[in-house]
Design an enzyme around this catalytic site. Structure first.
Site, PDB file in Angstrom:
ATOM      1  N   HIS A 132      63.340  35.584  40.359  1.00  0.00           N
ATOM      2  CA  HIS A 132      63.628  35.575  38.933  1.00  0.00           C
ATOM      3  C   HIS A 132      62.475  36.229  38.195  1.00  0.00           C
ATOM      4  CE1 HIS A 132      62.388  33.458  35.163  1.00  0.00           C
ATOM      5  NE2 HIS A 132      63.563  33.897  34.764  1.00  0.00           N
ATOM      6  N   ASN A 134      61.485  37.447  33.879  1.00  0.00           N
ATOM      7  CA  ASN A 134      61.870  37.811  32.521  1.00  0.00           C
ATOM      8  C   ASN A 134      60.628  38.001  31.672  1.00  0.00           C
ATOM      9  OD1 ASN A 134      61.560  35.512  30.281  1.00  0.00           O
ATOM     10  ND2 ASN A 134      62.022  34.512  32.225  1.00  0.00           N
TER      11      ASN A 134
END
Length: 296
Positions: A132, A134
């Protein structure tokens, strides 16, 4: 809002789009490389790109972005790389949350603007780690900040993979302050913990939020370093582990670990809660969920 800040917001949004383009190209490039024998008949995966929209309560345009999802590839079973730039007025839940975090003036004027990139990859090979990443910028009339990070989520952990990923995250941080990696690693360990399972969802990485030192250029530079570190941190692991043989037991371990990942994202993840609460496209918000998972 000052003219200068408008330019800064545009720069941030443009950079998130540039990072998205780099990652999409790298992932599609990996798909075209020779696959392991058991996936030899699988065509290389390609991203399907969909425009996303957000509507205000009165139906007016409130921004949107691009949802880029690849399914059923040689390397990636499902991977999404989303970007968005949205604006409007925060709802009561978001206002209360931000007021509790000390965002100044948010109750008097809950206008906001937010832009960012969000990525989650679920791999075909159980030996290849899910991941992940971001980075984002958030603005209100009285405050702005950056946030983001990246964390590795292997079903089958390899110590050398964990060490490589963390070394790249440390390198991204160290150019901006010796204290950042220890602080943001500890924050990731706390943030990506699943309380009801009493365990972490993966092997960590870095996480930061509410980053505003008062120097926008410095904070933006740090956020760019974090985003730019992602491919060097993850791509060598995907390239190496995609070639490994796996067993039915390996696949079962992968699917069970995905169940943990789904639980975390649906119950605890701040970005999921914010996206759904502010009316963004639910398909884009829930892009992070794995294609298949199991629970015992």
């Amino acid at each position: 809002m000052s003219e200068m800040l408008e330019r800064e917001r545009d720069r941030a949004a443009d950079w998130f789009r540039e990072l998205r383009d780099r990652i999409v190209a790298a992932f599609e490039g990996l798909e075209t490389q020779a696959p392991p024998e058991r996936l030899a008949d699988t065509a290389p995966g390609h991203f399907e790109v969909t425009k996303t929209t957000r509507s205000a309560d009165d139906g007016s345009d409130a921004g949107g972005g691009l949802m880029s999802v690849m399914r059923g590839g040689r390397v990636f079973e499902k991977v999404g790389v989303n970007i968005s730039t949205v604006h409007g007025t925060l709802g009561e839940a978001a206002i209360s949350s931000m007021a509790a975090r000390g965002v100044p003036g948010i109750e008097e004027d809950p206008s906001f603007w937010a832009s960012g990139i969000s990525l989650v990859a679920h791999m075909q090979n159980p030996h290849a780690p899910a991941v992940h990443m971001n980075t984002r910028m958030f603005w209100t009339p009285n405050a702005w900040w950056f946030g983001g990070g990246a964390d590795l989520n292997p079903a089958i952990e390899y110590e050398e993979d964990t060490a490589h990923f963390h070394a790249e995250m440390r390198a991204a941080c160290d150019g901006h302050g010796d204290d950042l990696y220890p602080r943001f690693k500890a924050w990731a360990d706390e943030y990506f913990f699943i309380p009801h399972r009493k365990r972490a969802r993966g092997v960590g990485g870095i996480f930061y939020d509410d980053l505003n030192t008062g120097d926008w250029e410095a904070d933006f530079a740090f956020t760019r370093s974090v985003g730019s570190a992602f491919l060097p941190a993850f791509l060598p692991l995907a390239e190496k582990r995609r070639k490994a043989d796996w067993t039915d037991e390996d696949r079962a371990a992968q699917l069970a670990h995905r169940g943990l990942y789904a639980e975390y994202n649906l119950v605890y993840d701040r970005g999921t809660k914010f996206g759904l609460a502010t009316g963004h496209d639910p398909n884009a918000v829930l892009m992070s969920l794995p294609p298949v998972a199991t629970w015992h």
